[in-house]
Design a protein around this motif. Structure first.
Motif, PDB file in Angstrom:
ATOM      1  N   GLN A 100       0.844  -1.191   0.000  1.00  0.00           N
ATOM      2  CA  GLN A 100       0.000   0.000   0.000  1.00  0.00           C
ATOM      3  C   GLN A 100       0.879   1.240   0.000  1.00  0.00           C
ATOM      4  O   GLN A 100       1.840   1.348   0.760  1.00  0.00           O
ATOM      5  N   LEU A 101       0.553   2.193  -0.873  1.00  0.00           N
ATOM      6  CA  LEU A 101       1.311   3.440  -0.960  1.00  0.00           C
ATOM      7  C   LEU A 101       0.813   4.428   0.078  1.00  0.00           C
ATOM      8  O   LEU A 101      -0.379   4.508   0.356  1.00  0.00           O
ATOM      9  N   ASP A 102       1.743   5.199   0.614  1.00  0.00           N
ATOM     10  CA  ASP A 102       1.413   6.253   1.559  1.00  0.00           C
ATOM     11  C   ASP A 102       1.593   7.585   0.832  1.00  0.00           C
ATOM     12  O   ASP A 102       2.723   8.031   0.603  1.00  0.00           O
ATOM     13  N   PRO A 103       0.500   8.261   0.448  1.00  0.00           N
ATOM     14  CA  PRO A 103       0.623   9.496  -0.323  1.00  0.00           C
ATOM     15  C   PRO A 103       1.271  10.642   0.447  1.00  0.00           C
ATOM     16  O   PRO A 103       1.772  11.588  -0.151  1.00  0.00           O
ATOM     17  N   ASP A 104       1.314  10.552   1.783  1.00  0.00           N
ATOM     18  CA  ASP A 104       1.902  11.618   2.591  1.00  0.00           C
ATOM     19  C   ASP A 104       3.398  11.453   2.796  1.00  0.00           C
ATOM     20  O   ASP A 104       4.057  12.355   3.300  1.00  0.00           O
ATOM     21  N   GLU A 106       6.900  11.675   1.660  1.00  0.00           N
ATOM     22  CA  GLU A 106       7.649  12.335   0.594  1.00  0.00           C
ATOM     23  C   GLU A 106       8.856  11.521   0.138  1.00  0.00           C
ATOM     24  O   GLU A 106       9.400  11.756  -0.931  1.00  0.00           O
ATOM     25  N   GLU A 107       9.294  10.554   0.954  1.00  0.00           N
ATOM     26  CA  GLU A 107      10.462   9.752   0.630  1.00  0.00           C
ATOM     27  C   GLU A 107      10.129   8.508  -0.179  1.00  0.00           C
ATOM     28  O   GLU A 107      11.026   7.774  -0.581  1.00  0.00           O
ATOM     29  N   SER A 108       8.841   8.245  -0.419  1.00  0.00           N
ATOM     30  CA  SER A 108       8.483   7.044  -1.170  1.00  0.00           C
ATOM     31  C   SER A 108       8.868   7.218  -2.640  1.00  0.00           C
ATOM     32  O   SER A 108       8.859   8.327  -3.174  1.00  0.00           O
ATOM     33  N   PRO A 109       9.221   6.122  -3.303  1.00  0.00           N
ATOM     34  CA  PRO A 109       9.631   6.215  -4.705  1.00  0.00           C
ATOM     35  C   PRO A 109       8.475   6.660  -5.603  1.00  0.00           C
ATOM     36  O   PRO A 109       7.305   6.518  -5.246  1.00  0.00           O
ATOM     37  N   ILE A 110       8.819   7.148  -6.771  1.00  0.00           N
ATOM     38  CA  ILE A 110       7.822   7.583  -7.745  1.00  0.00           C
ATOM     39  C   ILE A 110       7.553   6.419  -8.697  1.00  0.00           C
ATOM     40  O   ILE A 110       8.479   5.800  -9.211  1.00  0.00           O
ATOM     41  N   TYR A 111       6.275   6.124  -8.921  1.00  0.00           N
ATOM     42  CA  TYR A 111       5.879   5.023  -9.782  1.00  0.00           C
ATOM     43  C   TYR A 111       5.149   5.560 -11.002  1.00  0.00           C
ATOM     44  O   TYR A 111       4.511   6.610 -10.957  1.00  0.00           O
ATOM     45  N   ASP A 112       5.220   4.802 -12.103  1.00  0.00           N
ATOM     46  CA  ASP A 112       4.447   5.128 -13.302  1.00  0.00           C
ATOM     47  C   ASP A 112       2.989   4.752 -13.057  1.00  0.00           C
ATOM     48  O   ASP A 112       2.680   3.866 -12.249  1.00  0.00           O
ATOM     49  N   ASP A 113       2.084   5.387 -13.796  1.00  0.00           N
ATOM     50  CA  ASP A 113       0.654   5.120 -13.619  1.00  0.00           C
ATOM     51  C   ASP A 113       0.295   3.661 -13.871  1.00  0.00           C
ATOM     52  O   ASP A 113      -0.603   3.112 -13.234  1.00  0.00           O
ATOM     53  N   ASP A 114       1.005   3.006 -14.794  1.00  0.00           N
ATOM     54  CA  ASP A 114       0.670   1.615 -15.106  1.00  0.00           C
ATOM     55  C   ASP A 114       1.147   0.647 -14.013  1.00  0.00           C
ATOM     56  O   ASP A 114       0.774  -0.522 -14.012  1.00  0.00           O
TER      57      ASP A 114
END
Length: 177
Positions: A100-104, A106-114
């Motif tokens: 599960q991604l945590d939108p808050d 800021e250190e989480s990696p960036i993923y593509d929409d797909d």
């Protein structure tokens, strides 16, 4: 939706909030979190329920509550099911597992929409619906020092006065110990 209502009275310190929101009809809703002081045998088991107030009580709360205040809340304990939209990505080490991604964060990696999957989780939420709130700090501020010492135990006064501007009264209370 499952719902259980019970009466509750709690005393604690506001640790989060108040957050003020308005409904589409313009009604005020205030949310805050209150940390309850644990009993001696429950040390380490800190509870901090969320409190919600609406209508006239919310109007009072938004003007009178700030983080750090000691308050007493009477109301109903409400348990309800809350649906929440969440986003997942596949675990790189185990493709069968979703993270599960945590939108808050800021250190989480960036993923593509797909790479992102949308989902919904349902979880039980328990909160206190405030019917009446006693602003302990405001009441203490109205009293002079002899009245404070007469009405409240030194332990309660120390707890309330920790975050206030009463150094001489705190000094007097510490001498009594």
């Amino acid at each position: 939706m499952s719902r259980v209502d019970n009466s509750v009275t709690l005393m604690g310190r506001v640790v989060k909030g108040p957050n003020v929101r308005y409904t589409e009809e313009g009604k005020t809703r205030v949310y805050y979190q209150v940390q309850i002081e644990p009993r001696a045998k429950d040390k380490g088991n800190i509870q901090a329920p969320f409190v919600r107030s609406v209508g006239n009580q919310a109007e009072k709360d938004k003007d009178n509550i700030k983080t750090g205040d000691l308050i007493v809340v009477t109301g109903r304990l409400i348990t309800r099911l809350e649906k929440k939209k969440v986003f997942f990505v596949k675990d790189e080490t185990n493709p069968q597992k979703l993270i599960q991604l945590d939108p808050d964060n800021e250190e989480s990696p960036i993923y593509d929409d797909d790479q992102i999957f949308e989902g919904e989780i349902t979880r039980p939420v328990t909160e206190v619906m405030a019917e009446d709130v006693f602003y302990f700090q405001k009441f203490i501020d109205l009293l002079d020092e002899p009245e404070k010492l007469k009405l409240f135990s030194p332990k309660v006064l120390k707890n309330v006065l920790e975050n206030s501007d009463y150094p001489e009264l705190l000094k007097a209370l510490n001498k009594e110990d």
